[in-house]
Design a protein around this motif. Structure first.
Motif, PDB file in Angstrom:
ATOM      1  N   ILE A  42       0.784  -4.070 -32.389  1.00 62.69           N
ATOM      2  CA  ILE A  42       0.279  -4.021 -31.020  1.00 62.69           C
ATOM      3  C   ILE A  42       1.368  -4.304 -30.007  1.00 62.69           C
ATOM      4  CG2 ILE A  42      -1.409  -5.035 -29.452  1.00 62.69           C
ATOM      5  CD1 ILE A  42      -3.161  -5.595 -31.853  1.00 62.69           C
ATOM      6  N   ILE A  43       2.146  -5.381 -30.194  1.00 62.47           N
ATOM      7  CA  ILE A  43       3.230  -5.715 -29.246  1.00 62.47           C
ATOM      8  C   ILE A  43       4.518  -5.984 -30.033  1.00 62.47           C
ATOM      9  CG2 ILE A  43       1.840  -6.628 -27.347  1.00 62.47           C
ATOM     10  CD1 ILE A  43       2.234  -9.408 -28.580  1.00 62.47           C
ATOM     11  N   PRO A  44       5.101  -5.006 -30.629  1.00 63.35           N
ATOM     12  CA  PRO A  44       6.386  -5.232 -31.302  1.00 63.35           C
ATOM     13  C   PRO A  44       7.409  -5.789 -30.316  1.00 63.35           C
ATOM     14  CG  PRO A  44       5.943  -2.874 -31.029  1.00 63.35           C
ATOM     15  CD  PRO A  44       4.695  -3.582 -30.628  1.00 63.35           C
ATOM     16  N   LEU A  45       8.041  -6.903 -30.677  1.00 60.11           N
ATOM     17  CA  LEU A  45       8.888  -7.626 -29.739  1.00 60.11           C
ATOM     18  C   LEU A  45      10.117  -6.827 -29.304  1.00 60.11           C
ATOM     19  CD1 LEU A  45       8.746 -11.241 -31.196  1.00 60.11           C
ATOM     20  CD2 LEU A  45       7.339 -10.195 -29.450  1.00 60.11           C
ATOM     21  N   HIS A  46      10.601  -5.934 -30.132  1.00 57.80           N
ATOM     22  CA  HIS A  46      11.794  -5.195 -29.744  1.00 57.80           C
ATOM     23  C   HIS A  46      11.476  -4.123 -28.704  1.00 57.80           C
ATOM     24  CE1 HIS A  46       9.942  -2.829 -32.995  1.00 57.80           C
ATOM     25  NE2 HIS A  46      10.504  -1.773 -32.423  1.00 57.80           N
ATOM     26  N   GLU A  47      10.186  -3.819 -28.469  1.00 58.68           N
ATOM     27  CA  GLU A  47       9.802  -2.827 -27.471  1.00 58.68           C
ATOM     28  C   GLU A  47       9.163  -3.475 -26.242  1.00 58.68           C
ATOM     29  OE1 GLU A  47       7.208  -0.130 -29.379  1.00 58.68           O
ATOM     30  OE2 GLU A  47       8.696   0.574 -30.855  1.00 58.68           O
ATOM     31  N   ALA A  48       8.556  -4.685 -26.411  1.00 58.11           N
ATOM     32  CA  ALA A  48       7.807  -5.305 -25.306  1.00 58.11           C
ATOM     33  C   ALA A  48       8.759  -5.837 -24.239  1.00 58.11           C
ATOM     34  CB  ALA A  48       6.939  -6.432 -25.835  1.00 58.11           C
ATOM     35  N   ASN A  49       8.293  -5.781 -22.976  1.00 57.03           N
ATOM     36  CA  ASN A  49       9.074  -6.340 -21.874  1.00 57.03           C
ATOM     37  C   ASN A  49       8.663  -7.786 -21.623  1.00 57.03           C
ATOM     38  OD1 ASN A  49       6.615  -6.219 -20.557  1.00 57.03           O
ATOM     39  ND2 ASN A  49       7.063  -4.244 -19.603  1.00 57.03           N
ATOM     40  N   GLY A  50       9.352  -8.442 -20.676  1.00 52.94           N
ATOM     41  CA  GLY A  50       9.114  -9.845 -20.403  1.00 52.94           C
ATOM     42  C   GLY A  50       7.722 -10.125 -19.893  1.00 52.94           C
ATOM     43  N   GLU A  51       7.172  -9.229 -19.084  1.00 46.66           N
ATOM     44  CA  GLU A  51       5.835  -9.465 -18.515  1.00 46.66           C
ATOM     45  C   GLU A  51       4.768  -9.456 -19.602  1.00 46.66           C
ATOM     46  OE1 GLU A  51       2.844  -7.562 -15.144  1.00 46.66           O
ATOM     47  OE2 GLU A  51       4.841  -6.685 -15.510  1.00 46.66           O
ATOM     48  N   LYS A  52       4.909  -8.516 -20.516  1.00 44.67           N
ATOM     49  CA  LYS A  52       3.918  -8.445 -21.583  1.00 44.67           C
ATOM     50  C   LYS A  52       4.008  -9.658 -22.508  1.00 44.67           C
ATOM     51  CE  LYS A  52       1.872  -5.164 -24.784  1.00 44.67           C
ATOM     52  NZ  LYS A  52       1.918  -3.799 -25.320  1.00 44.67           N
ATOM     53  N   LEU A  53       5.236 -10.073 -22.782  1.00 45.87           N
ATOM     54  CA  LEU A  53       5.406 -11.259 -23.617  1.00 45.87           C
ATOM     55  C   LEU A  53       4.820 -12.485 -22.942  1.00 45.87           C
ATOM     56  CD1 LEU A  53       9.046 -10.744 -24.959  1.00 45.87           C
ATOM     57  CD2 LEU A  53       6.913 -10.375 -26.177  1.00 45.87           C
ATOM     58  N   ASN A  54       4.981 -12.539 -21.613  1.00 44.97           N
ATOM     59  CA  ASN A  54       4.421 -13.650 -20.852  1.00 44.97           C
ATOM     60  C   ASN A  54       2.909 -13.696 -20.999  1.00 44.97           C
ATOM     61  OD1 ASN A  54       4.389 -15.813 -19.025  1.00 44.97           O
ATOM     62  ND2 ASN A  54       3.931 -14.413 -17.349  1.00 44.97           N
ATOM     63  N   GLN A  55       2.265 -12.539 -20.902  1.00 43.16           N
ATOM     64  CA  GLN A  55       0.803 -12.472 -21.037  1.00 43.16           C
ATOM     65  C   GLN A  55       0.348 -12.903 -22.439  1.00 43.16           C
ATOM     66  OE1 GLN A  55      -0.182  -8.458 -20.049  1.00 43.16           O
ATOM     67  NE2 GLN A  55       0.220  -8.698 -17.848  1.00 43.16           N
ATOM     68  N   VAL A  56       1.086 -12.434 -23.460  1.00 47.81           N
ATOM     69  CA  VAL A  56       0.733 -12.803 -24.836  1.00 47.81           C
ATOM     70  C   VAL A  56       0.889 -14.306 -25.052  1.00 47.81           C
ATOM     71  CG1 VAL A  56       1.375 -12.522 -27.270  1.00 47.81           C
ATOM     72  CG2 VAL A  56       1.296 -10.522 -25.750  1.00 47.81           C
ATOM     73  N   LEU A  57       1.977 -14.875 -24.533  1.00 47.14           N
ATOM     74  CA  LEU A  57       2.215 -16.309 -24.702  1.00 47.14           C
ATOM     75  C   LEU A  57       1.088 -17.123 -24.066  1.00 47.14           C
ATOM     76  CD1 LEU A  57       4.017 -18.666 -25.579  1.00 47.14           C
ATOM     77  CD2 LEU A  57       5.240 -18.400 -23.395  1.00 47.14           C
ATOM     78  N   ILE A  58       0.718 -16.743 -22.822  1.00 47.26           N
ATOM     79  CA  ILE A  58      -0.355 -17.473 -22.137  1.00 47.26           C
ATOM     80  C   ILE A  58      -1.668 -17.363 -22.918  1.00 47.26           C
ATOM     81  CG2 ILE A  58      -1.753 -17.539 -20.036  1.00 47.26           C
ATOM     82  CD1 ILE A  58       0.739 -16.655 -18.493  1.00 47.26           C
ATOM     83  N   ARG A  59      -1.931 -16.154 -23.403  1.00 52.24           N
ATOM     84  CA  ARG A  59      -3.197 -15.949 -24.150  1.00 52.24           C
ATOM     85  C   ARG A  59      -3.216 -16.758 -25.445  1.00 52.24           C
ATOM     86  NH1 ARG A  59      -7.220 -16.367 -25.875  1.00 52.24           N
ATOM     87  NH2 ARG A  59      -8.926 -14.909 -26.246  1.00 52.24           N
ATOM     88  N   LEU A  60      -2.096 -16.835 -26.134  1.00 49.55           N
ATOM     89  CA  LEU A  60      -2.046 -17.597 -27.387  1.00 49.55           C
ATOM     90  C   LEU A  60      -2.199 -19.093 -27.129  1.00 49.55           C
ATOM     91  CD1 LEU A  60       0.835 -15.766 -29.337  1.00 49.55           C
ATOM     92  CD2 LEU A  60      -1.629 -15.624 -29.737  1.00 49.55           C
ATOM     93  N   ILE A  61      -1.577 -19.587 -26.036  1.00 52.64           N
ATOM     94  CA  ILE A  61      -1.712 -21.010 -25.717  1.00 52.64           C
ATOM     95  C   ILE A  61      -3.142 -21.339 -25.308  1.00 52.64           C
ATOM     96  CG2 ILE A  61      -0.959 -22.816 -24.142  1.00 52.64           C
ATOM     97  CD1 ILE A  61       1.789 -21.519 -24.109  1.00 52.64           C
TER      98      ILE A  61
END
Length: 984
Positions: A42-61
Motif C-alpha cells: 500500500i505505501i512502499p517507503l521507497h515510493e512514498a513522499n514525506g506527507e504520506k509518511l506523516n499521515q501513516v505515522l499519525i494513524r499508527l500512533i
C-alpha cells in the motif's frame, strides 16, 4: 437564486482502511499479514513522499491509543516495522523524518491527554507506553551517533509516565530494564546507559524496585560505566550495608506504602495488590547465585562486602514476605517467589531458601485445606518435589532443610498431612544420594532438638517411619548399591534398638538418651522392615536377616556401635553362639551349592529370626531357639545334603507356634520357610495342622491349643490377659502405621460380639439386686421406703460400716470377674479364628506346591467339614478359597496320579455325603468344586470310571428327592451337568 456549492469529499482509500481494520484483529496471523501489506504494497517507503509518511505515522500512533480488540498489539507491530524501514530508506525532504525529533514531536502531540475523560486518558497513556516501546525496539534511536538528545527525550517521556501513574511504573521500568539487559543500546557509546541512570535519578526513581533492577542490569552489561555517586554504598545495591534499605525498596513491589524519594518529589503510589512478583526479584537474585571459582568477579564488585544469598534472603524475603505480621497477599507473593527461585538456584545454595519464617508459613498453610494460602503452599511443595526430580543432587539438601530443626520439622509429613518426604526419598536412585539421606536421619535420631522425653520419642518414631519408607521405595525401583543401602538402614535400626550408643568412643551420644519405649519402637520397625523385604520375591531376604544377626551378635567384648543391651545367662549365650555358628556355616555353604537355594534361605531365615526374638526378650524364643539348634545342627548338616529331611514334624510345630502370634514378620517368615519344605510334608504333619482347624473357637479351644488353664473357670485374675491383648492391639496398630501392605482381616461375627452380650441385661439386673440387698433398699418403683431406710446408715457403728464395705467390695470383685470372663471369651474366639486363618494360608501354599501329589487330596474332607462347622465367616471363606485354589491348579497335565481308583471313589462318596448336610451356600459351592476335582482326576486316570461316577451322582440325586434329612443343593447338580457338557 444562487446555486449551493457542494463540498468535495476527500477520496477514501478503501484498501488502506481494511488494512487498519485488520491490524486490530484478534487473530495474530491476520495482524501480521496486515502489517506486511501496509509496508510493502500500500505505501512502499521507497515510493512514498514525506506527507504520506506523516499521515501513516499519525494513524499508527492513534491506533495505539485505541482499546478496540487487539489494536494496540497490531498497531505497535506495524509502527515498529515502519520505523525500522525508515532506517533503510535514502535521505528525503524535510517531511521525511531525517532524525528522531520529528517522530517524537508527532508522538507527543498525538498522545496528549489535555482535556480528556478518565477513560480516554487511560487509553492515551497506554498508547504512549506502547509507542515508546515500538520506538526503542525499532532501533531508530541508536542507528547513528548524535541521537543522544532523542534518547534523553524519550527517557523523560517514559519516566514521567512512570511517575504519573503507579500502575504503569513497573511496565515502564521493565521496558528500560529489558533494553539494557538485552544490550539493545550501542556498545560503542556508554552515554546511552549513563543518561538512563542519570534520568532515573533525576526523576526520583533510583531507589525503587525498577531502579534497582536497571542499576543491576547496567552494572552487569556495562562494567566500565561510571555510575552516579552517592546512590548506593560501594555503588552496589547488594552491599551488606544496604540490606535494610534494599529490603524496604523491594517491599514496595508488593505493598502500598510510600515509595522512597530522593529529590523530595511526589510519586504516585500503587493502588492495588499485584499477584505477580516484580521483575526486580529475578533481576537481582541471579547475581547472588554462586559462580565457579575460575570466574573472576566483575569490575567494581567487592565480594567481601557484597551480601550472600542467605543474608539477602533472610532480610529481604524471610523477614519481609513471610514475617508473622505480613499480610496474606505478601505471603502469597513470597510463595510465588520461592517457586520461581527453586527453578534457578544452584544445588549448593538451595538449602538457604528454606528460611525459618518461610518454613513456618509453609507447614502452617499445608496443615489444613481450609487455610487461606493452602493452594499456594501446595504448589510450592510440588515445586520442591519437581526440583528434586529434575536435579537429584538436591535431594539430600532439601530433605535436611525440611526435617532439621529449628527451621524444619522432623515429622514434616505428619505436621503437613502430606507425603513430601516419602516422595523425595523415592526420587533418590543412587547409593551416594541415599547415603546422604541416611546420614541426615541418623543425626536427627541423635539430636531431635528437644529435651522432652515424650516429644523426642515421637520425633524418633517419625524418623524410623521414614527409614521404613526409604526401604519400601528402594524395593519398587532399581537403585544402584541396593544391598548396601538396605544394610545401612537395618544397621541404624539395630544400633538404636540393641546398643547403648553413648558407651562407645566412636559414636556420638544421643541427647536425650534413647528411652526403653523408643528402643521397643526401633525393634518393631526393624521387624517391619524385614517383613517388607520378605514380601519382595525378587530379593533374597535371608541375606539381610543374617546381616542383622551378625550386627547384633559379636563375639568380641567391644562393639563399634557400643555396649550391647542383651543381658542373658551363659546357657542362652551358648544357644546364641551355636545358632550363629550354624548360620555362618549355612551362609558359606550357599556359595558352594551344598544345599538348595530355598532350603538354605529358609534355614537362615528361621534361625536368624529366632535369634532376633531372643534379643527382643520373647519368653518363648529361648525354647524355640533350642529346638531349632537341635534340628539344624552343624555336624548333622555336614553329613546330610538336605536340610528339609531334618525333623519335619518338629519344624511344623515350630511354624505353627510362630503363626499363632500376631506378628506380620513371623507370619511371612513361617510362610516362606513352609514353602521351602512342602515336599517333606507328610500325613503326620498335615494331621497336626488339621488339629488346629478342628479346635473349638472358644476359651476351651484356646486352652487346648496353647496348653493354658482356663483362669476364668476358676475365678483367676484376667488382668494379665487383658494387658496382653492390649499389647497385641497396639502392636497391630503399630504395624499398620508403618505402612504394611497387608493387614489383619476381621471377622464380622467377632465385631458384632455374637451372643456374648445377650446376657448383659440379666447380669446387670443381678448385680443391681445384690447392691440393693447389701444396702437394704428395693429396686425400681417398689423402692418406696428407700428414703426412710437410707437414713438408717446414720445409726451404723464403725464395725457395721466396715462389714458393709467388705460386702460391697466382694460384689464388685465378682462383677469384675464376670466382665473379664466375657472379654476373655471374645479374645479367645478372635485368637483361634486368626490362628485358623494362618493355618489355612499355609495349607494353601502346600496345595499350590504339591497339588500333583495324593497328599493334597487328604485335605478335602477336613476342609469341607471346617466350612460347615465353623462359626466364623472369615474362616469359612478362606477354607472355600482353598478348595477353589486346589481345583484351579489341578488342570491339564498337573493332576495327581492315583494308583487305586477305589480310594478316590470312596472319597467322592464322602464328599457327596458332606454335600447332603445342611449348611451354607459357601459349603455347597466348595463341595461341588471338590467333587468335580475328584471327577477330573478319576476320568484322567481312566475314562471308564465315568460310568461309576454317574452312578454316584444318580444316587446322590435320589437321596435328595426321597430323604428329608439329605439337604443337597440344586447348584451341586447344575455344576455337574455343565461339566458333562464340556467333557463330551
Amino acid at each position: 437564486m444562487s446555486k449551493k456549492r457542494h463540498r468535495e469529499r476527500p477520496a477514501i482509500d478503501i484498501q488502506l482502511v481494511e488494512v487498519y481494520e485488520d491490524l486490530a484483529n484478534e487473530d495474530e496471523g491476520i495482524r501480521l499479514k496486515a502489517a506486511h501489506a501496509l509496508l510493502t504494497k500500500i505505501i512502499p517507503l521507497h515510493e512514498a513522499n514525506g506527507e504520506k509518511l506523516n499521515q501513516v505515522l499519525i494513524r499508527l500512533i492513534r491506533g495505539l491509543c485505541s482499546g478496540r480488540k487487539a489494536a494496540r498489539i497490531g498497531f505497535s507491530i506495524a509502527l515498529t516495522e515502519f520505523l525500522t524501514e525508515l532506517l533503510r530508506t535514502p535521505k528525503r525532504d524535510e517531511h521525511s523524518f531525517q532524525d528522531i525529533s520529528g517522530v517524537l514531536r508527532i508522538f507527543k502531540e498525538t498522545t496528549a491527554t489535555n482535556g480528556v475523560s478518565a477513560q480516554e486518558e487511560r487509553d492515551y497513556l497506554l498508547g504512549r507506553l506502547f509507542g515508546a516501546e515500538a520506538i526503542i525496539q525499532s532501533g531508530i534511536l541508536f542507528h547513528a551517533v548524535g541521537n543522544i538528545s532523542g534518547w534523553a527525550e524519550l527517557l523523560d517521556i517514559i519516566l514521567n509516565l512512570a511517575r504519573k501513574k503507579a500502575w504503569l511504573r513497573e511496565e515502564c521500568g521493565y521496558m528500560l530494564y529489558a533494553t539494557i539487559q538485552r544490550s539493545r543500546l550501542p556498545n560503542h557509546d556508554l552515554q546511552y546507559a549513563q543518561i538512563a541512570l542519570q534520568r532515573l535519578q533525576s526523576h526520583g526513581l533510583m531507589k525503587t524496585p525498577e531502579g534497582v533492577a536497571i542499576w543491576a542490569a547496567t552494572r552487569a552489561n556495562y562494567p566500565a560505566l561510571a555510575l552516579p555517586c552517592s546512590v548506593w554504598h560501594n555503588d552496589d545495591p547488594l552491599d551488606r550495608k544496604e540490606k535494610a534499605t534494599l529490603a524496604q525498596v523491594l517491599k514496595e513491589a508488593f505493598v502500598t506504602s510510600s515509595a522512597h524519594i530522593d529529590d523530595g518529589q511526589k510519586i504516585a503510589q500503587m493502588g492495588q495488590w499485584n499477584p505477580k512478583i516484580h521483575f526486580a526479584w529475578p533481576a537481582v537474585l541471579p547475581q547472588l547465585f554462586s559462580v565457579p571459582s575460575t570466574e573472576l568477579p566483575r569490575k567494581g564488585t567487592n565480594p567481601l562486602t557484597r551480601m550472600t544469598l542467605k543474608e539477602f534472603w533472610d532480610t529481604c524475603v524471610d523477614d519481609n514476605l513471610f514475617a508473622g505480621t505480613a499480610s496474606e497477599e505478601r505471603k502469597f507473593c513470597g510463595f510465588v517467589l520461592v517457586q520461581q527461585t527453586l527453578l534457578e538456584v544452584p544445588s549448593l545454595q538451595i538449602s538457604e531458601i528454606f528460611s525459618p519464617n518461610f518454613m513456618r508459613c509453609l507447614i502452617n498453610q499445608l496443615a489444613s485445606p481450609d487455610r487461606y494460602l493452602h493452594r499456594a503452599a501446595e504448589k510450592t511443595r510440588k515445586a520442591v518435589i519437581e526440583r528434586a526430580r529434575s536435579d537429584s543432587s538436591t535431594i539430600a539438601s532439601i530433605l535436611a532443610s525440611l526435617l532439621t530443626p529449628p527451621n524444619g520439622d522432623i515429622n514434616f509429613d505428619g505436621a503437613t498431612k502430606t507425603k513430601t518426604v516419602e516422595a523425595l526419598l523415592s526420587q533418590a536412585t543412587k547409593s551416594d544420594m541415599l547415603g546422604n539421606c541416611l546420614r541426615i536421619q541418623d543425626k536427627l535420631i541423635i539430636r531431635p532438638n528437644t529435651k522432652d522425653d515424650k516429644l523426642s520419642e515421637s520425633k524418633r518414631q517419625a524418623v524410623a517411619d521414614q527409614l521404613i519408607t526409604l526401604l519400601r521405595s528402594m524395593q519398587n525401583q532399581s537403585v544402584s548399591g541396593f544391598t548396601t543401602i538396605i544394610a545401612s538402614v537395618l544397621s541404624i535400626l539395630v544400633k538404636y534398638a540393641y546398643f547403648d550408643i553413648g558407651s562407645s568412643k566412636e559414636a556420638e551420644r544421643p541427647e536425650p538418651d534413647i528411652s526403653p519405649r523408643s528402643r521397643d519402637m526401633f525393634k518393631s520397625r526393624l521387624s517391619s522392615g524385614l517383613a517388607h523385604l520378605m514380601a519382595n520375591k525378587s530379593i533374597d531376604s535371608s541375606c539381610f536377616a543374617y546381616y542383622v544377626v551378625c550386627e547384633m551378635h559379636h563375639p568380641d567384648a567391644t562393639h563399634p556401635l557400643g555396649r550391647s543391651l542383651l543381658d542373658v545367662d551363659g546357657k542362652v549365650q551358648g544357644l546364641l553362639d551355636r545358632a550363629l555358628d550354624t548360620l555362618t556355616y549355612m551362609d558359606k555353604s550357599r556359595s558352594g551349592k551344598r544345599f538348595s537355594d530355598k532350603s538354605s534361605q529358609a534355614t537362615i531365615l528361621i534361625l536368624s529370626l529366632a535369634v532376633l526374638q531372643v534379643y527382643n526378650g520373647d519368653v518363648e524364643a529361648v525354647s524355640l531357639l533350642e529346638e531349632l539348634n537341635g534340628i539344624y545342627n552343624k555336624e548333622q548338616l555336614r553329613r546330610s545334603n538336605s536340610v528339609g529331611t531334618q525333623a519335619t514334624l518338629a519344624l511344623v510345630e515350630i511354624l505353627l507356634s510362630l503363626v499363632s502370634k500376631p506378628s506380620l514378620l513371623l507370619r511371612r517368615l513361617s510362610q516362606q520357610v513352609f514353602t521351602a519344605f512342602t515336599n517333606n510334608i507328610g500325613e503326620k504333619e498335615l494331621q497336626l495342622m488339621l488339629k488346629v482347624l478342628q479346635s473349638k473357637e472358644s476359651l476351651a479351644g484356646q486352652a487346648e491349643m496353647f496348653d493354658q488353664e482356663d483362669e476364668y473357670m476358676d475365678g483367676g485374675d484376667a488382668s494379665d490377659v487383658e494387658v496382653d491383648m492390649a499389647d497385641n492391639a497396639s502392636s497391630s496398630a503399630s504395624e499398620k502405621s508403618e505402612g504394611d501392605t497387608e493387614s489383619e482381616e476381621t471377622d464380622p461375627s467377632i465385631a458384632e460380639g455374637d451372643d456374648l452380650s445377650d446376657d448383659h441385661d440379666e447380669d446387670l439386673a443381678a448385680f443391681n439386686a445384690k447392691i440393693a440387698q447389701a444396702l437394704g433398699t428395693q429396686l425400681g418403683q417398689n423402692d418406696v421406703g428407700a428414703e426412710e431406710s437410707s437414713s438408717s446408715d446414720e445409726d451404723m457403728d464403725d464395725e457395721q460400716m466396715e462389714k458393709l464395705d467388705q460386702h460391697l467390695e466382694s460384689i464388685f470383685r465378682e462383677r469384675k470377674k464376670v466382665t473379664n470372663k466375657k472379654s476373655g471369651k471374645k479374645d479367645a474366639k478372635e485368637t483361634i479364628i486368626n490362628f485358623k486363618c494362618r493355618v489355612l494360608e499355609l495349607l494353601e501354599i502346600f496345595v499350590k506346591n504339591e497339588h500333583d501329589s495324593n497328599r493334597a487330596l487328604y485335605l478335602i474332607l477336613p476342609i469341607l467339614s471346617l466350612i460347615r462347622t465353623t462359626g466364623s465367616s472369615l474362616v469359612s471363606k478362606k477354607a472355600c478359597n482353598l478348595i477353589h485354589e486346589h481345583a484351579r491348579v489341578c488342570k491339564g497335565g498337573r493332576l495327581p496320579n492315583i494308583p487305586e481308583p477305589d480310594s478316590a471313589l470312596d472319597l467322592l462318596r464322602h464328599v457327596h455325603e458332606e454335600a447332603g448336610k445342611e449348611a451354607s451356600n459357601v459349603h455347597a459351592s466348595a463341595c461341588s468344586q471338590a467333587s468335580l476335582l475328584l471327577v477330573r482326576i478319576l476320568v484322567a486316570h481312566d475314562r471308564e470310571q465315568l460310568r461309576r461316577i454317574v452312578g454316584i451322582y444318580a444316587s446322590t440325586q435320589e437321596r435328595g428327592l426321597f430323604e428329608q434329612t439329605f439337604k443337597v443343593k440344586t447348584s451341586f447338580f447344575t455344576d455337574w451337568l455343565n461339566w458333562c457338557n464340556s467333557a463330551k
